[in-house]
Enzyme design. Structure first.
Site, PDB file in Angstrom:
ATOM      1  N   ASP A   1       0.810 -14.900  30.810  1.00 17.76           N
ATOM      2  CA  ASP A   1       2.111 -14.290  30.525  1.00 17.76           C
ATOM      3  C   ASP A   1       3.119 -14.569  31.634  1.00 17.76           C
ATOM      4  OD1 ASP A   1       0.698 -13.332  28.424  1.00 17.76           O
ATOM      5  OD2 ASP A   1       0.491 -11.294  29.204  1.00 17.76           O
TER       6      ASP A   1
ATOM      7  N   CYS B   1       0.835  -1.208   0.000  1.00 17.96           N
ATOM      8  CA  CYS B   1       0.000   0.000   0.000  1.00 17.96           C
ATOM      9  C   CYS B   1       0.876   1.267   0.000  1.00 17.96           C
ATOM     10  CB  CYS B   1      -0.973  -0.054   1.180  1.00 17.96           C
ATOM     11  SG  CYS B   1      -2.329   1.109   1.000  1.00 17.96           S
TER      12      CYS B   1
END
Ligand code: XMP
Length: 544
Positions: A259, A113
């Site tokens: 985590d 893009c």
């Protein structure tokens, strides 16, 4: 994005694996020499997603700012560069500039893009505002055989576009590979210079052949092999942790979330008994959570774990507090205090493990620099006045990669697929009043019922989060022959990729009905169940 996918109709498999885990054997400890691809971020909405998709192809990819130092880029010797999209027009004053030197490093470059338009403009092609922009699904037609980048793909295909400017003329030496109604040149290449560009977004799911194009670029053009995997991450991190820590002592706060669990398991694999984990039970955890952590870590993985029952301390300090920020602050401070007390009881601790993820690093603008954790995410983790050196073994990983690493390390599905849970826990789900034992009991029971029903419906993994909220208001109801004056419970369930945005989950009515009946019948003190149907933005996921 101007068009999002339709809200998913939720169906799925039940996920309720046992919690017991085995630690797999130690992999070799030699650091992997890593092939990497650098993604230069021109401000696009999907830049992170590009890095993720490249990693899904088994190649390590990292996002850097578009103006990252070229010498440092060269030093890293990446296999390829990818130039992301971005919101600007290349000819606008102040638009992020592509330094053409980057196109002359002799490594393949793929512009996406804006990245392609910047390349085209920099090399003498023509980019102009199109009569009409193209947004969303767009028909793409291959020209000739699609060249190195796109040969073998269907001559007619769909691609996801989001642009106002178009390439009207390729630079000298380039071949146009595809066109779309609004883009005379929707893909191009100059294979002898290893330069490639596509106007559309290969990284979004609405470009069905996007991943194939990225694969082609990585494998056939950049010559990358498939090295990036959970096993390779573990090897590499084990090596790094051993190098960093030597024979020092390491401490890690466990919150019950995926985590900190993965970070601890990884550090334990690297340095074994040099690691001590601390679970501060502040009384704001979900039902059974502290026990699960103890079972997984102490019993399952054989990790040294100190379980601190600090429930009374926290409740005493929270008494009479109803302001959300004050609650958070108290919990944060108290957490640090308790953690510090435990740390000072241990001898020879020099390192603190932190489960910082790549998304936290990017979000806080940290890039490869120092860790700054979002202030509201620090509970359960970082006491910042402690003088420890940080060990952050997940710093380069996305959440889905952390999950793969966790599984590879032998953590149970139940641990690895756990939905995110805020550090201040249930306290921020008791809204508009003080946090006390009675309200926590109500919320914990209601939440446990909701989780049971969500899991039984097989939807647990499909939801980013599902939980109950307890607004501190009471309303009239009728139960048996008597009038009640009791709390409502609000069900909040959302789908999301990264918690930055979220949509309310379209939970099936029968699931809602079961959860509502059970909560009202089984949890004393509740006489209504409501459903939160707000997206983020403008709402947030938590109520606070
Ligand atoms: P919001 O409510 O801001 O939440 O949409 C986004 C994500 O962050 C989690 N969250 C927190 N996590 N400590 C945490 O560790 C916190 O204080 C906190 N507040 C919100 C929330 O659960 C969601 O996943």
């Amino acid at each position: 994005m101007s068009e999002g996918p339709a809200p998913p109709v939720l169906t799925g498999e039940a996920v309720d694996a046992p919690l017991v885990t085995d630690e797999p054997g130690h992999p070799g400890e030699v650091a992997v020499e890593r092939e990497e691809v650098l993604v230069l971020d021109f401000g696009g909405q999907y830049s992170q997603l590009i890095a993720r998709r490249l990693r899904e192809c088994g190649v390590f990819a990292e996002l850097l700012p578009h103006d990252a130092d070229i010498e440092r880029i060269k030093l890293r010797a990446p296999r390829a560069l990818v130039l992301s999209g971005g919101p600007a027009s290349v000819y606008e004053p102040g638009a992020p500039e592509l330094r053409t030197e980057l196109l002359e490093l002799g490594i393949p470059v793929l512009g996406i893009c804006y990245g392609m338009q910047a390349m085209v403009r920099g090399l003498g092609g023509r980019v102009e505002a199109a009569e009409r922009g193209e947004f969303g699904r767009t028909d793409l037609t291959l020209l000739d055989d699609g060249g190195e980048l796109m040969s073998g793909l269907p001559a007619e295909q769909q691609a996801w576009m989001s642009h106002r400017d178009s390439v009207f003329e390729a630079p000298p030496g380039f071949t146009a590979l595809a066109s779309s109604p609004g883009s005379p040149v929707a893909a191009l290449e100059a294979p002898d210079r290893k330069l490639y560009g596509i106007q559309f977004h290969p990284e979004v799911v609405h470009t069905p052949h996007g991943q194939a194009i990225l694969e082609r670029f990585l494998r056939d053009i950049a010559g990358c092999s498939e090295q990036w995997s959970a096993a390779s991450v573990i090897d590499e991190q084990v090596h790094r942790i051993r190098e960093q820590v030597g024979d020092g002592g390491v401490i890690c706060g466990l919150s019950g979330g995926v985590d900190s669990a993965c970070a601890a398991a990884l550090v334990h694999k690297a340095v074994g008994d040099q690691l001590t984990c601390v679970l501060v039970d502040h009384g704001l955890l979900r039902r059974g959570e502290a026990e699960q952590v103890v079972e997984t870590f102490r019993e399952g993985l054989g990790i040294k774990l100190i379980h601190v029952d600090a429930r009374e301390r926290f409740l005493a300090r929270l008494a009479g507090q109803d302001d959300p920020e004050t609650k958070r602050k108290i919990i944060g401070e108290e957490f640090i205090r308790v953690f510090e007390e435990e740390a000072t009881k241990l001898d020879g601790i020099d390192y603190l493990v932190q489960g910082t993820l790549y998304s936290d690093v990017i979000e806080s603008g940290g890039g490869t620099g120092a860790a700054t954790i979002k202030s509201h995410h620090n509970v359960g983790g970082l006491p910042d006045d402690l003088e420890f050196e940080l060990v952050e073994p997940l710093r380069m990983l996305f959440k889905d990669e952390v999950r793969r690493v966790g599984t590879e390390l032998g953590l149970s599905d139940r641990m690895v697929w756990r939905q995110p849970f805020p550090g201040p826990g249930l306290a921020i789900r008791i809204v508009g009043g003080e946090v006390n034992e009675e309200r926590l009991a109500i919320l914990r029971d209601a939440d446990a019922i909701l989780q049971e029903e969500v899991r039984a419906a097989g939807l647990y993994r499909d939801l980013w989060q599902s939980f109950c909220v307890l607004p501190v208001v009471r309303s009239v109801g009728v139960q048996g022959d008597g009038r009640t004056y009791a709390y409502p419970v609000v069900i909040r369930a959302v789908t999301s990729d990264d918690a930055m945005t979220a949509d309310w989950a379209r939970l099936p009515y029968d699931l809602l009905e079961r959860a509502s009946n059970r909560i009202i019948n089984e949890v004393p003190g509740v006489n209504r169940v409501a459903l939160d149907i707000s997206s983020k933005p403008p709402a947030t996921i938590e109520w606070e």
